[in-house]
Design a protein around this motif. Structure first.
Motif, PDB file in Angstrom:
ATOM      1  N   UNK A 253      71.092  43.134  10.510  1.00  0.00           N
ATOM      2  CA  UNK A 253      71.991  43.651   9.464  1.00  0.00           C
ATOM      3  C   UNK A 253      73.075  42.616   9.158  1.00  0.00           C
ATOM      4  N   UNK A 254      73.579  41.937  10.186  1.00  0.00           N
ATOM      5  CA  UNK A 254      74.599  40.900   9.981  1.00  0.00           C
ATOM      6  C   UNK A 254      74.022  39.704   9.238  1.00  0.00           C
ATOM      7  N   UNK A 255      72.804  39.303   9.577  1.00  0.00           N
ATOM      8  CA  UNK A 255      72.166  38.185   8.885  1.00  0.00           C
ATOM      9  C   UNK A 255      72.015  38.509   7.392  1.00  0.00           C
ATOM     10  N   UNK A 256      71.595  39.735   7.095  1.00  0.00           N
ATOM     11  CA  UNK A 256      71.457  40.176   5.707  1.00  0.00           C
ATOM     12  C   UNK A 256      72.826  40.236   5.024  1.00  0.00           C
ATOM     13  N   UNK A 257      73.813  40.764   5.738  1.00  0.00           N
ATOM     14  CA  UNK A 257      75.168  40.914   5.195  1.00  0.00           C
ATOM     15  C   UNK A 257      75.743  39.567   4.769  1.00  0.00           C
TER      16      UNK A 257
ATOM     17  N   UNK B  86      77.960  39.881  -4.136  1.00  0.00           N
ATOM     18  CA  UNK B  86      78.946  40.609  -4.942  1.00  0.00           C
ATOM     19  C   UNK B  86      79.981  41.313  -4.063  1.00  0.00           C
ATOM     20  N   UNK B  87      81.208  41.334  -4.542  1.00  0.00           N
ATOM     21  CA  UNK B  87      82.325  41.938  -3.810  1.00  0.00           C
ATOM     22  C   UNK B  87      82.049  43.415  -3.482  1.00  0.00           C
ATOM     23  N   UNK B  88      81.493  44.139  -4.457  1.00  0.00           N
ATOM     24  CA  UNK B  88      81.217  45.568  -4.254  1.00  0.00           C
ATOM     25  C   UNK B  88      80.190  45.758  -3.135  1.00  0.00           C
ATOM     26  N   UNK B  89      79.144  44.922  -3.151  1.00  0.00           N
ATOM     27  CA  UNK B  89      78.107  45.046  -2.122  1.00  0.00           C
ATOM     28  C   UNK B  89      78.622  44.641  -0.751  1.00  0.00           C
ATOM     29  N   UNK B  90      79.523  43.656  -0.711  1.00  0.00           N
ATOM     30  CA  UNK B  90      80.119  43.257   0.573  1.00  0.00           C
ATOM     31  C   UNK B  90      80.834  44.466   1.178  1.00  0.00           C
ATOM     32  N   UNK B  91      81.640  45.145   0.368  1.00  0.00           N
ATOM     33  CA  UNK B  91      82.382  46.313   0.855  1.00  0.00           C
ATOM     34  C   UNK B  91      81.442  47.434   1.290  1.00  0.00           C
TER      35      UNK B  91
ATOM     36  N   UNK C 139      78.160  47.333   2.090  1.00  0.00           N
ATOM     37  CA  UNK C 139      77.332  46.958   3.246  1.00  0.00           C
ATOM     38  C   UNK C 139      78.169  46.909   4.524  1.00  0.00           C
ATOM     39  N   UNK C 140      79.398  46.395   4.417  1.00  0.00           N
ATOM     40  CA  UNK C 140      80.273  46.321   5.592  1.00  0.00           C
ATOM     41  C   UNK C 140      80.558  47.720   6.134  1.00  0.00           C
ATOM     42  N   UNK C 141      80.821  48.649   5.231  1.00  0.00           N
ATOM     43  CA  UNK C 141      81.105  50.021   5.666  1.00  0.00           C
ATOM     44  C   UNK C 141      79.873  50.673   6.286  1.00  0.00           C
ATOM     45  N   UNK C 142      78.691  50.364   5.745  1.00  0.00           N
ATOM     46  CA  UNK C 142      77.450  50.894   6.310  1.00  0.00           C
ATOM     47  C   UNK C 142      77.240  50.339   7.729  1.00  0.00           C
ATOM     48  N   UNK C 143      77.413  49.031   7.899  1.00  0.00           N
ATOM     49  CA  UNK C 143      77.247  48.408   9.225  1.00  0.00           C
ATOM     50  C   UNK C 143      78.277  48.990  10.196  1.00  0.00           C
ATOM     51  N   UNK C 144      79.499  49.122   9.722  1.00  0.00           N
ATOM     52  CA  UNK C 144      80.572  49.667  10.552  1.00  0.00           C
ATOM     53  C   UNK C 144      80.239  51.084  11.022  1.00  0.00           C
ATOM     54  N   UNK C 145      79.814  51.938  10.104  1.00  0.00           N
ATOM     55  CA  UNK C 145      79.548  53.327  10.480  1.00  0.00           C
ATOM     56  C   UNK C 145      78.269  53.470  11.312  1.00  0.00           C
ATOM     57  N   UNK C 146      77.332  52.559  11.130  1.00  0.00           N
ATOM     58  CA  UNK C 146      76.066  52.665  11.861  1.00  0.00           C
ATOM     59  C   UNK C 146      76.118  52.041  13.260  1.00  0.00           C
TER      60      UNK C 146
ATOM     61  N   UNK D  37      86.794  43.866   3.895  1.00  0.00           N
ATOM     62  CA  UNK D  37      85.867  43.036   4.675  1.00  0.00           C
ATOM     63  C   UNK D  37      85.551  41.692   4.009  1.00  0.00           C
ATOM     64  N   UNK D  38      85.276  40.716   4.860  1.00  0.00           N
ATOM     65  CA  UNK D  38      84.800  39.413   4.385  1.00  0.00           C
ATOM     66  C   UNK D  38      83.403  39.204   4.977  1.00  0.00           C
ATOM     67  N   UNK D  39      82.722  38.167   4.530  1.00  0.00           N
ATOM     68  CA  UNK D  39      81.387  37.872   5.052  1.00  0.00           C
ATOM     69  C   UNK D  39      81.419  37.472   6.524  1.00  0.00           C
TER      70      UNK D  39
END
Length: 149
Positions: free
Chosen positions: A50-54, A59-64, A66-73, A100-102
């Motif tokens: 998931x981190x490699x994909x992240x 796009x800024x929206x997708x970063x936010x 995806x970061x929240x998805x990784x965080x919650x999962x 979040x940042x990359x």
């Protein structure tokens, strides 16, 4: 000059060289995941992937999102696939998740990679899953000496 010929099927043997070789190969990754599932620790490789994909997200929206998805999962306490990281790393991510940042999961990803490399990967190489793969490839891989190489 005599050289040993290796068939492309010799892949499983190469995975033992290092974990990067294993993770870069789809069949190796699948075998490693199967092994981790049998040990109830597949969340580590799933988090790493998931981190490699992240890190490839643009796009800024997708970063936010995806970061929240990784965080919650994987990160939040009692997450469905909670990874084993120290409090300070978890706390730092929690503080940075609002913006979040990359790089926000880099430290946790390094910790998980290190845990897999030192613990899961050596056990995988001794496992029945890995032994069966190597044996099946050796049976189908007739070794030949090719004097013209």
């Amino acid at each position: 000059i005599c050289c040993f010929y290796r068939s492309p099927a010799a892949g499983a043997m190469a995975w033992s060289e290092n974990m990067d070789t294993l993770l870069a190969n789809q069949a190796g990754l699948d075998a490693f995941r199967t092994f981790l599932k049998s040990e109830f620790s597949e969340e580590n490789v799933e988090f790493w992937l998931a981190c490699e994909d992240f890190k490839k997200t643009e796009s800024r929206e997708k970063i936010t999102s995806k970061a929240k998805m990784i965080y919650s999962e994987f990160i939040v306490a009692d997450a469905p696939k909670e990874i084993n990281i120290d409090f300070s790393t978890r706390d730092l991510i929690s503080k940075n998740i609002a913006e979040p940042t990359l790089k926000c999961f880099d430290e946790a990803q390094k910790l998980v990679y290190s845990l897999m490399a030192k613990d899961s990967f050596p056990r995988f190489l001794k496992s029945e899953v890995y032994r069966k793969l190597v044996n099946s490839q050796q049976v189908g891989n007739h070794k030949r000496w090719l004097p013209f190489l």
